[in-house]
Design a protein around this motif. Structure first.
Motif, PDB file in Angstrom:
ATOM      1  N   PHE A 251       0.990  -1.292  -0.140  1.00  0.00           N
ATOM      2  CA  PHE A 251      -0.008  -0.026  -0.024  1.00  0.00           C
ATOM      3  C   PHE A 251       0.983   1.404   0.081  1.00  0.00           C
ATOM      4  CE2 PHE A 251       0.392   1.825   4.131  1.00  0.00           C
ATOM      5  CZ  PHE A 251       0.939   0.819   4.873  1.00  0.00           C
ATOM      6  N   SER A 252       0.200   2.395  -0.294  1.00  0.00           N
ATOM      7  CA  SER A 252       1.205   3.477  -0.352  1.00  0.00           C
ATOM      8  C   SER A 252       0.183   4.738   0.243  1.00  0.00           C
ATOM      9  CB  SER A 252       1.557   3.998  -1.747  1.00  0.00           C
ATOM     10  OG  SER A 252       1.883   5.219  -1.749  1.00  0.00           O
ATOM     11  N   LEU A 253       0.890   5.487   0.895  1.00  0.00           N
ATOM     12  CA  LEU A 253       0.159   6.644   1.297  1.00  0.00           C
ATOM     13  C   LEU A 253       0.291   8.117   0.590  1.00  0.00           C
ATOM     14  CD1 LEU A 253       0.764   6.385   5.284  1.00  0.00           C
ATOM     15  CD2 LEU A 253      -1.152   5.762   4.323  1.00  0.00           C
ATOM     16  N   ALA A 254       0.944   7.851  -0.656  1.00  0.00           N
ATOM     17  CA  ALA A 254       0.966   8.877  -1.475  1.00  0.00           C
ATOM     18  C   ALA A 254      -0.349   9.563  -2.021  1.00  0.00           C
ATOM     19  CB  ALA A 254       1.891   8.429  -2.594  1.00  0.00           C
ATOM     20  N   GLN A 255      -0.262  10.769  -2.514  1.00  0.00           N
ATOM     21  CA  GLN A 255      -1.410  11.473  -2.726  1.00  0.00           C
ATOM     22  C   GLN A 255      -1.971  11.017  -4.048  1.00  0.00           C
ATOM     23  OE1 GLN A 255      -2.835  14.086  -1.016  1.00  0.00           O
ATOM     24  NE2 GLN A 255      -1.308  13.698   0.491  1.00  0.00           N
ATOM     25  N   ARG A 256      -3.215  11.196  -4.481  1.00  0.00           N
ATOM     26  CA  ARG A 256      -3.929  10.682  -5.495  1.00  0.00           C
ATOM     27  C   ARG A 256      -3.166  10.877  -6.781  1.00  0.00           C
ATOM     28  NH1 ARG A 256      -8.780   8.383  -6.665  1.00  0.00           N
ATOM     29  NH2 ARG A 256      -9.547   8.866  -8.732  1.00  0.00           N
ATOM     30  N   GLU A 257      -2.601  12.026  -6.961  1.00  0.00           N
ATOM     31  CA  GLU A 257      -2.093  12.641  -8.090  1.00  0.00           C
ATOM     32  C   GLU A 257      -0.830  11.602  -8.417  1.00  0.00           C
ATOM     33  OE1 GLU A 257      -1.493  15.663  -5.243  1.00  0.00           O
ATOM     34  OE2 GLU A 257      -3.154  14.424  -6.056  1.00  0.00           O
ATOM     35  N   GLN A 258      -0.134  10.994  -7.547  1.00  0.00           N
ATOM     36  CA  GLN A 258       0.991  10.357  -7.335  1.00  0.00           C
ATOM     37  C   GLN A 258       0.935   8.915  -7.786  1.00  0.00           C
ATOM     38  OE1 GLN A 258       2.404  12.090  -3.646  1.00  0.00           O
ATOM     39  NE2 GLN A 258       4.335  12.409  -4.775  1.00  0.00           N
ATOM     40  N   LEU A 259      -0.373   8.540  -7.543  1.00  0.00           N
ATOM     41  CA  LEU A 259      -0.642   6.860  -7.602  1.00  0.00           C
ATOM     42  C   LEU A 259      -0.402   6.582  -9.053  1.00  0.00           C
ATOM     43  CD1 LEU A 259      -3.362   6.912  -4.782  1.00  0.00           C
ATOM     44  CD2 LEU A 259      -0.906   6.017  -4.667  1.00  0.00           C
ATOM     45  N   PRO A 260      -0.358   5.319  -9.180  1.00  0.00           N
ATOM     46  CA  PRO A 260      -0.122   4.687 -10.532  1.00  0.00           C
ATOM     47  C   PRO A 260      -1.501   4.495 -10.947  1.00  0.00           C
ATOM     48  CG  PRO A 260       0.665   3.133  -9.152  1.00  0.00           C
ATOM     49  CD  PRO A 260       0.270   4.427  -8.216  1.00  0.00           C
ATOM     50  N   SER A 261      -1.569   4.299 -12.448  1.00  0.00           N
ATOM     51  CA  SER A 261      -2.861   3.809 -13.116  1.00  0.00           C
ATOM     52  C   SER A 261      -2.381   3.274 -14.307  1.00  0.00           C
ATOM     53  CB  SER A 261      -3.960   4.928 -13.130  1.00  0.00           C
ATOM     54  OG  SER A 261      -3.515   6.082 -14.165  1.00  0.00           O
ATOM     55  N   GLY A 262      -3.441   2.543 -14.973  1.00  0.00           N
ATOM     56  CA  GLY A 262      -2.971   1.814 -16.424  1.00  0.00           C
ATOM     57  C   GLY A 262      -2.475   0.499 -15.927  1.00  0.00           C
ATOM     58  N   ARG A 263      -1.702  -0.010 -16.868  1.00  0.00           N
ATOM     59  CA  ARG A 263      -1.244  -1.297 -16.864  1.00  0.00           C
ATOM     60  C   ARG A 263       0.270  -1.037 -16.114  1.00  0.00           C
ATOM     61  NH1 ARG A 263       1.899  -5.400 -19.516  1.00  0.00           N
ATOM     62  NH2 ARG A 263       0.924  -7.628 -19.161  1.00  0.00           N
ATOM     63  N   VAL A 264       0.389  -1.540 -14.854  1.00  0.00           N
ATOM     64  CA  VAL A 264       1.393  -1.309 -13.967  1.00  0.00           C
ATOM     65  C   VAL A 264       2.195  -2.755 -13.615  1.00  0.00           C
ATOM     66  CG1 VAL A 264       2.479  -0.289 -11.963  1.00  0.00           C
ATOM     67  CG2 VAL A 264       0.596   0.906 -13.289  1.00  0.00           C
ATOM     68  N   ARG A 265       3.227  -2.824 -13.716  1.00  0.00           N
ATOM     69  CA  ARG A 265       4.077  -4.183 -12.862  1.00  0.00           C
ATOM     70  C   ARG A 265       4.215  -3.755 -11.414  1.00  0.00           C
ATOM     71  NH1 ARG A 265       9.325  -5.232 -11.816  1.00  0.00           N
ATOM     72  NH2 ARG A 265      10.005  -3.918 -12.877  1.00  0.00           N
ATOM     73  N   ILE A 266       3.356  -4.600 -10.768  1.00  0.00           N
ATOM     74  CA  ILE A 266       3.213  -4.194  -9.271  1.00  0.00           C
ATOM     75  C   ILE A 266       4.254  -5.071  -8.767  1.00  0.00           C
ATOM     76  CG2 ILE A 266       0.929  -3.393  -9.239  1.00  0.00           C
ATOM     77  CD1 ILE A 266       0.040  -6.147  -8.275  1.00  0.00           C
ATOM     78  N   ALA A 267       4.942  -6.285  -9.161  1.00  0.00           N
ATOM     79  CA  ALA A 267       5.728  -7.155  -8.506  1.00  0.00           C
ATOM     80  C   ALA A 267       6.374  -8.071  -9.339  1.00  0.00           C
ATOM     81  CB  ALA A 267       4.987  -7.741  -7.262  1.00  0.00           C
ATOM     82  N   THR A 268       7.355  -8.566  -8.986  1.00  0.00           N
ATOM     83  CA  THR A 268       8.066  -9.794  -9.597  1.00  0.00           C
ATOM     84  C   THR A 268       8.322 -10.868  -8.812  1.00  0.00           C
ATOM     85  OG1 THR A 268       9.045  -8.196 -11.328  1.00  0.00           O
ATOM     86  CG2 THR A 268       9.992 -10.494 -11.075  1.00  0.00           C
ATOM     87  N   VAL A 269       7.660 -12.201  -8.790  1.00  0.00           N
ATOM     88  CA  VAL A 269       8.008 -13.111  -8.090  1.00  0.00           C
ATOM     89  C   VAL A 269       9.075 -14.284  -8.702  1.00  0.00           C
ATOM     90  CG1 VAL A 269       6.881 -15.022  -6.780  1.00  0.00           C
ATOM     91  CG2 VAL A 269       5.528 -13.064  -7.484  1.00  0.00           C
ATOM     92  N   HIS A 270       9.863 -14.504  -7.983  1.00  0.00           N
ATOM     93  CA  HIS A 270      10.944 -15.496  -8.377  1.00  0.00           C
ATOM     94  C   HIS A 270      10.359 -16.839  -7.737  1.00  0.00           C
ATOM     95  CE1 HIS A 270      13.666 -12.392  -9.784  1.00  0.00           C
ATOM     96  NE2 HIS A 270      13.219 -11.630  -8.961  1.00  0.00           N
ATOM     97  N   VAL A 271      10.461 -17.876  -8.758  1.00  0.00           N
ATOM     98  CA  VAL A 271      10.151 -19.164  -8.456  1.00  0.00           C
ATOM     99  C   VAL A 271      10.886 -20.188  -8.984  1.00  0.00           C
ATOM    100  CG1 VAL A 271       7.733 -18.584  -8.549  1.00  0.00           C
ATOM    101  CG2 VAL A 271       8.684 -19.518 -10.419  1.00  0.00           C
ATOM    102  N   MET A 272      11.311 -21.330  -8.066  1.00  0.00           N
ATOM    103  CA  MET A 272      11.882 -22.566  -8.646  1.00  0.00           C
ATOM    104  C   MET A 272      10.857 -23.544  -9.053  1.00  0.00           C
ATOM    105  SD  MET A 272      14.440 -24.768  -6.296  1.00  0.00           S
ATOM    106  CE  MET A 272      13.323 -25.373  -5.206  1.00  0.00           C
TER     107      MET A 272
END
Lengths: 133, 147
Positions: B88-109
């Motif tokens: 989560f982020s406490l940033a202001q609305r105008e700073q928050l991302p929108s559209g298609r955003v990579r939110i995480a990368t998971v490394h798996v074996m």
């Protein structure tokens, strides 16, 4: 005649009588008496060792109580000053998730970052998988 | 006796073969939302039980620059055959991302010869004031995309 006897005869008669009386009253420690004293001493110190076990048991009980308290606190939500649960479904969505953490972080600014992080870590714990999915 | 020895050799060969087929992959997780989002949470599992999560890193948005929340103990102990990731982020609305955003990368074996069948579920995504956004979650990995 032993020269020491002549020295004794030079002593006052009262002192001689007193020394002779003490000599007659000397207690002889026989082997039986020695064993009896040894047995009494053993019994006495054994009793002391038993009495010391009581504080050890008390410490063990105290440690067990602390362990139970830690487990109970760990499993139960933390309450705020008003007695309300803060690690809960705060936004009324029907489940506890990251939106509740965001809600808490915005509404309870007096909470520390560590407390916010602890809530978030509870949300993502794999033990909460069934609730999340 | 011959059957017993043959079974032992077969199991040994299969275990050696399985250990040789271990591989590592990265899974990029994307959230697509028209509204700016301040919080998100997803779960990732493998229906074929080949996956062990070995690490998670943050996505591309500057307001989610720290490593997301996930069960680090399970990952460190090698028992994370599934994962819950959130941030989560406490940033202001105008700073928050929108559209298609990579939110995480998971490394798996991945263990074994089979292909993983990833099960990605969006638990929630909300605006800064807690309203749920209409978002779509998807992933991209070496083995293909899932939506």
């Amino acid at each position: 005649m032993d020269p020491r006897d002549s020295d004794i005869e030079d002593l006052p008669q009262a002192l001689i009588d007193d020394l002779e009386a003490r000599d007659r009253g000397m207690t002889l420690l026989t082997a039986r008496v020695d064993r009896h004293i040894e047995a009494q001493a053993f019994a006495q110190f054994s009793a002391r060792r038993k009495r010391r076990r009581v504080p050890r048991a008390a410490w063990a009980a105290l440690a067990a109580s602390l362990l139970v308290a830690i487990l109970v606190l760990d499993r139960n939500p933390i309450d705020d000053d008003m007695g309300h649960e803060i690690y809960a479904d705060l936004d009324g969505s029907g489940r506890i998730d990251i939106a509740d953490v965001l809600h808490l972080a915005r509404q309870r600014e007096r909470l520390s970052q560590e407390e916010i992080n602890a809530f978030a870590m509870k949300v993502v714990s794999l033990s909460s998988w069934e609730k999340a999915s | 006796m011959r059957i017993l020895i043959a079974s032992l050799l077969l199991s040994l060969a299969s275990s050696v073969h399985a250990s040789e087929s271990t591989s590592f992959k990265t899974i990029d997780v994307y959230l697509d939302s028209e509204e700016p989002f301040a919080a998100w949470q997803f779960t990732l599992a493998d229906r074929n039980s080949l996956m062990r999560v070995v690490g998670v890193e943050n996505g591309e948005s500057p307001v989610f620059s720290a490593t997301p929340y996930y069960d680090r103990d399970a990952v460190a102990s090698g028992t994370a055959d599934r994962i819950i990731v959130a941030d989560f982020s406490l940033a202001q609305r105008e700073q928050l991302p929108s559209g298609r955003v990579r939110i995480a990368t998971v490394h798996v074996m991945l263990a074994g010869d089979g292909e993983p069948d990833f099960d990605l579920q969006l638990v929630t995504a909300t605006t800064e004031d807690g309203h749920i956004v209409d978002a779509v979650i998807s992933l991209e990995s070496d083995t293909g995309s899932t939506r």
